[in-house]
Enzyme design. Structure first.
Site, PDB file in Angstrom:
ATOM      1  N   GLU A  57      14.237 -11.552 -23.341  1.00  0.00           N
ATOM      2  CA  GLU A  57      14.564 -12.116 -24.484  1.00  0.00           C
ATOM      3  C   GLU A  57      16.331 -11.637 -24.624  1.00  0.00           C
ATOM      4  O   GLU A  57      16.783 -12.567 -25.431  1.00  0.00           O
ATOM      5  CB  GLU A  57      13.940 -11.552 -26.106  1.00  0.00           C
ATOM      6  N   ALA A 168      -8.932  -2.596  22.723  1.00  0.00           N
ATOM      7  CA  ALA A 168     -10.036  -1.991  22.759  1.00  0.00           C
ATOM      8  C   ALA A 168      -9.003  -0.645  22.713  1.00  0.00           C
ATOM      9  O   ALA A 168      -9.449   0.209  22.424  1.00  0.00           O
ATOM     10  CB  ALA A 168     -10.716  -2.022  23.926  1.00  0.00           C
ATOM     11  N   ARG A 188       5.035  -7.131   0.264  1.00  0.00           N
ATOM     12  CA  ARG A 188       5.752  -5.129   0.017  1.00  0.00           C
ATOM     13  C   ARG A 188       6.029  -5.162  -1.099  1.00  0.00           C
ATOM     14  O   ARG A 188       5.874  -3.720  -2.178  1.00  0.00           O
ATOM     15  CB  ARG A 188       5.596  -4.886   1.451  1.00  0.00           C
ATOM     16  N   LEU A 208       5.440   2.046   6.350  1.00  0.00           N
ATOM     17  CA  LEU A 208       5.263   1.250   5.245  1.00  0.00           C
ATOM     18  C   LEU A 208       6.443   1.113   4.581  1.00  0.00           C
ATOM     19  O   LEU A 208       6.441   1.657   3.006  1.00  0.00           O
ATOM     20  CB  LEU A 208       4.068   2.638   4.409  1.00  0.00           C
ATOM     21  N   GLY A 301      -6.565   0.548   9.130  1.00  0.00           N
ATOM     22  CA  GLY A 301      -7.916   0.214   9.831  1.00  0.00           C
ATOM     23  C   GLY A 301      -8.790  -0.303   9.138  1.00  0.00           C
ATOM     24  O   GLY A 301      -8.399  -0.499   8.013  1.00  0.00           O
ATOM     25  N   LEU A 304     -10.851   2.093   6.465  1.00  0.00           N
ATOM     26  CA  LEU A 304     -10.670   2.510   5.632  1.00  0.00           C
ATOM     27  C   LEU A 304     -11.205   1.068   4.749  1.00  0.00           C
ATOM     28  O   LEU A 304     -10.976   0.845   3.510  1.00  0.00           O
ATOM     29  CB  LEU A 304      -9.844   3.579   5.571  1.00  0.00           C
TER      30      LEU A 304
END
Length: 372
Positions: A57, A168, A188, A208, A301, A304
């Protein structure tokens, strides 16, 4: 019911587009846009850029100048009535002599200040609710923190068409395309925190951090999100990028574990409750809310990631699907509790689907626990 005109809708839509310009920079504050208009003519615009800087504003009033007198103000959030790092916006609106204020969504955190009532007492017409759901969606993390006492939690996942995330042997770079990985950076950047677990830290050594392209619409500007690591037993090695101190980092660990060496010297460590299954996830969110985190993006993963979903704490899933097949031996998307019948399946609602490069991006939102 208040009757809003087509002109009202047009000006509020413009205010919402302005608010989006602060997508990556306003946290922990909400993203807010403002338009000041005399009829169909826009005389001032503004948006909130960063915490501690003027609100939307104020920027709009500066641009409007004397033309604000008798005008209508369209704000995506109820104007503030309390003094913080900046003066109350209601004071500026009253002093400018505006005739009417229309805002999209109420702000529960402002109710103690009676901001709207102060505008009415000054003879200014106040109306609310115009495009409320759009405004709330834009600030879903802020409203989650204020109204529920916890951040909005987004679970980011990437998988093959057969629901696999890695071979795998753990190889997963790269299942999705460069376009999809660039898209993740924008999600992110809008987050207050990016969270992972020690399993991912050990297997992938992620940074990250946010790496926006320089030609991004926002110019690549963002507030670095807090890095959050759940490491119950403090297993993360000293060479891990998450411990390099390059951006603020918080490590949650069990109370029985104590950082006794220099591995964690450049990050903050915090002990919280835990059990055999892991750290208490609700306590993690409570701490992050207390630190002003609005949106938390989990990149973890299958174990989690599944724990967050099984706990009923996931607000949305950001899922990238690559047109590849990895086979039966590849690693699954999530570890979830076994179901006794199909009636217990987890129900997800598709909010948005979009092609990103050669991949598909789905935004999904779950119900509360398994489908009854």
């Amino acid at each position: 019911m208040q009757a809003f005109t087509a002109n009202d809708h047009a000006h509020m839509a413009r205010a919402l587009r302005l608010a989006e310009r602060g997508m990556h920079t306003t946290q922990p504050n909400p993203r807010v846009g403002c338009v000041i208009a005399q009829g169909t003519d826009i005389v001032g615009t503004g948006w909130h850029r960063r915490a501690g800087e003027p609100h939307a504003e104020v920027f709009a009033l500066r641009e409007a100048g004397a033309r604000a007198r008798g005008a209508t103000v369209y704000a995506t959030l109820e104007p503030c009535g309390r003094s913080g790092r900046t003066p109350p916006c209601v004071n500026a609106l009253i002093e400018a002599g505006v005739a009417r204020v229309v805002f999209a969504s109420e702000d529960v955190s402002q109710h103690a200040s009676d901001a709207s009532q102060r505008l009415r007492d000054a003879g200014i017409g106040v109306e609310s609710g115009l495009m409320r759901e759009v405004a709330r969606e834009l600030n879903r993390g802020f409203f989650s923190r204020i109204e529920r006492g916890r951040p909005w939690l987004r679970l980011k996942l990437a998988m093959s068409l057969d629901g696999r995330t890695a071979l795998a042997n753990g190889a997963s770079k790269w299942i999705t395309s460069a376009a999809a990985r660039a898209d993740v950076q924008r999600w992110r950047a809008r987050s207050s925190a990016i969270l992972t677990g020690s399993g991912s830290a050990l297997a992938d050594d992620p940074r990250l951090t946010v790496r926006l392209q320089t030609d991004a619409p926002d110019g690549g500007e963002f507030v670095p999100p807090l890095r959050v690591l759940l490491d119950r037993e403090l297993r993360t090695p000293a060479h891990a990028q998450l411990l390099d101190g390059s951006v603020p980092t918080l490590v949650f660990h069990a109370q029985a574990s104590t950082p006794q060496d220099g591995r964690f010297a450049r990050v903050e460590c915090l002990a919280i409750a835990s059990d055999a299954a892991g750290l208490e996830l609700r306590d993690v969110l409570r701490v992050l809310a207390d630190r002003g985190c609005n949106e938390v993006q989990v990149e973890a993963g299958p174990r989690l990631a599944g724990a967050w979903l099984a706990a009923g704490l996931v607000d949305e899933l950001l899922l990238y699907v690559a047109p590849v097949l990895l086979g039966d031996d590849a690693r699954p998307l999530l570890h979830l509790p076994a179901l006794a019948s199909l009636a217990q399946r987890w129900a997800l609602r598709v909010v948005e689907q979009r092609q990103v490069g050669k991949d598909w991006r789905l935004l999904l939102r779950p119900g509360i626990g398994p489908e009854a």
